[in-house]
Design a protein around this motif. Sequence first.
Motif, PDB file in Angstrom:
ATOM      1  N   UNK A 563       0.876  -1.175   0.000  1.00 58.28           N
ATOM      2  CA  UNK A 563       0.000   0.000   0.000  1.00 58.28           C
ATOM      3  C   UNK A 563       0.914   1.226   0.000  1.00 58.28           C
ATOM      4  N   UNK A 564       1.398   1.574  -1.186  1.00 56.17           N
ATOM      5  CA  UNK A 564       2.491   2.541  -1.302  1.00 56.17           C
ATOM      6  C   UNK A 564       2.119   3.921  -0.774  1.00 56.17           C
ATOM      7  N   UNK A 565       0.889   4.350  -0.973  1.00 53.60           N
ATOM      8  CA  UNK A 565       0.516   5.702  -0.563  1.00 53.60           C
ATOM      9  C   UNK A 565       0.344   5.800   0.956  1.00 53.60           C
ATOM     10  N   UNK A 566      -0.043   4.713   1.600  1.00 59.26           N
ATOM     11  CA  UNK A 566      -0.070   4.698   3.070  1.00 59.26           C
ATOM     12  C   UNK A 566       1.347   4.726   3.629  1.00 59.26           C
ATOM     13  N   UNK A 567       2.254   4.060   2.933  1.00 62.45           N
ATOM     14  CA  UNK A 567       3.649   4.056   3.385  1.00 62.45           C
ATOM     15  C   UNK A 567       4.254   5.453   3.343  1.00 62.45           C
ATOM     16  N   UNK A 568       3.833   6.267   2.396  1.00 60.62           N
ATOM     17  CA  UNK A 568       4.360   7.632   2.306  1.00 60.62           C
ATOM     18  C   UNK A 568       4.096   8.414   3.588  1.00 60.62           C
ATOM     19  N   UNK A 569       2.982   8.118   4.259  1.00 61.95           N
ATOM     20  CA  UNK A 569       2.644   8.827   5.492  1.00 61.95           C
ATOM     21  C   UNK A 569       3.583   8.466   6.639  1.00 61.95           C
ATOM     22  N   UNK A 570       4.278   7.352   6.505  1.00 62.34           N
ATOM     23  CA  UNK A 570       5.185   6.908   7.566  1.00 62.34           C
ATOM     24  C   UNK A 570       6.593   7.465   7.406  1.00 62.34           C
ATOM     25  N   UNK A 571       6.854   8.144   6.307  1.00 54.03           N
ATOM     26  CA  UNK A 571       8.208   8.654   6.040  1.00 54.03           C
ATOM     27  C   UNK A 571       8.785   9.499   7.174  1.00 54.03           C
TER      28      UNK A 571
END
Length: 746
Positions: A563-571
């Motif tokens: 879920x690439x776009x959810x991962x962006x929030x964890x950056x």
Amino acid sequence: MFKITVRGTVQGVGFRPFVHRIALNLGLRGYVKNTGDGSVEIVVDRDPDSLIRMLRDRTPPAVKIDDVVVTKINCPLPESFEILPSGGKSTLSLPPPDMAVCGNCLKELFSQKDRRYLYPFISCTDCGARFSIVENLPFDRENTSLREFPMCEECRGEYKNVNDRRYYAQTIACGSCGPNYRFMGRNGERGGIEEASEAIESGEIIAIKGIGGYHIACLTEDETVAELRRILKRPQQPFAVMARNINAIESVSIVGEDERDELSSIERPIVVLRKKEPEIFKEVAPGLDTVGMMLPYAPVHYLLFSNMKVDFMVMTSANLPGEPMYIDEGVFNLDLDGYLVHNLKISNRVDDSVVKFCAGTRMIVRRSRGFVPKALNMDVKGYALAVGAELYNSIAVLREGKAVVSQYIGNTYNFKTYSEFFKKTVDFFLRFFRMKEVDNVVSDMHPLFNTTMFAEKLAEKLNARHIRVQHHFSHALSVMAEKKLSNAVAIAVDGVGYGMDGSVWGGEVLYIDIEGGEFRRVGRLESFELIGGDAATMRPVRILVSLLSERPELLDHYSRYEDVHSLLKLLPYAVKTTSAGRFLDAASAMLEICTERTYEGEPAMKLEAAAEKYDLGVEVEVDTAVERAKFETPFKPEGRSGKVRVLKVRDFFGECTERYLRGEKRSKIAYEIFAYLASGFATIAAEFAVDCPVIVCGGVAYNRHFTEILKRELPDIIVPSAFPAGDNGISIGQLYSLKILEGDDD
């Protein structure tokens, strides 16, 4: 009269009989004997120079003479020249490593007229098990596990015959008095080696007790290997293949002259070779264009092949992922079809060594059987223990200016490896080399490594100083120790290492001047995030997300994996790294070569296999940052600010992704990624290597494309050849770091 003390690999290799014969030829009176800590003492009535000259000129193949000291003495002498019982005390020397069976023993093994016909423990002064069976010095039979097998009259006659090849051979044995094999099937005993051969050829998967531990053997057919993968829980990790002879290896692999010599050497390691066709050994080494090949080295291997028609069989260490190889009845816990066992105790677990040739240089990937315990002369004082890194662990001891590195231990985050192998190896080496006092215990700087915490407690127990060395400086110092360097610019490229700033390093250019007291981080890879920490190392698409965070439009293609776009929030919460190894993992995921790691190094290894050489030019982007860069030593993370050259990778990675998604050839992009990294690091290193050599170290150095391009950019770059470039060689660098402290009483 004269006493000659010889140090080196001089016990258990036929050195005393060799000395005896030369002395008799020269008409000398005196004696030769093993000393209690591994050297050999020779006393002669006259002419020591002639004896020493002949010792050096006619040295047997397994003997290595490091040092010869002559002193005048007075003592009673026998009427002739004799071999005396071992004893006495001298300076440090070593037993030999385990050696491949020699040509003379092989001839006897298959000669029906010989009394050792088909005997699987045939050996002589030039070959056979050594380190794997030794328990104490000197190397005499009573100090090995062979003491449980008293010699029969015929063996004792050979042992005492000065003209016999087995004169004073400590491992002498035969079918009447020595150890032997039996084959156990699922339903009980089924015979011996011949029945084990039949089982393998019929498609069964069996365990074989060898010199340093158990192997698992089977055919190389895809269906059989797939079943082996299920049993060992290794879905993708490559297995080693043993071949009948060199002709068989050359029929399926590209073998250079140096590789041929290595395969046939007395060490007999696994050699990583290029496949001639990608479909060869497809299930044995999935997704790779290489396969680890080895030739038979123990008599049992030759006997197995003599009863089979096939030219190849899988021969892999018998262990579950992360655990040490079995040496005892624990192997029966594996769900196998049979077990070929012998009744000789393995005193020291020794895995097969692994060698790979990169840019024309032999590189040791795993240093174990055949290479241990060879020593490195090191201009460092005192007594010390280095406990190595967490992964691919080895330990090392320092005594009397000699560093001795242990066999490959493995991944010490695993409880069994840590408790049953690492700790026991530390105890053995300290006892074996009589390290009653230790000045320094050296470890990695990472505070959570099992090895670091162990070193802290051991140093307190021994009243020794505990020294923590930064991971990548240790890598560099390992190469410097091997090559006897006091200053260098080091390209240190690996997966992960605890950095001086607490972040994860792994793509560094370091300047080291031991005598001048300069330790600088002069270059690095542009940092990126490991989303989820260790989870990112297992799922490299997460690293890809961090590298493409400024190009989110490119991420949709990879949503099938994460879920690439959810991962962006964890950056914002992710750990930052400069790791070259993790960058290559992300590239492998970007090219959809490997999106989930099942063994250490898998994504980068498969990326290497996918890349094809292209004649292309790359323009690297190098920037400058001001940050903590100058350190008093590699032991203290506190440092001063300085300029650091930064190899930019985000924009390049985005461009490569865009080209791949447009349909550009995967093999070309893969090669260009290696070229960009290598050219970038070479550019930075050349800037600082004004009057010192450039070295390369770390696990990425095993990548043939990366190292070949480095060599093209920097023709004089130094590549390690005697000790591993990766974490398996860190312990030798940890010991060499003590050179920095000489004269420091703090």
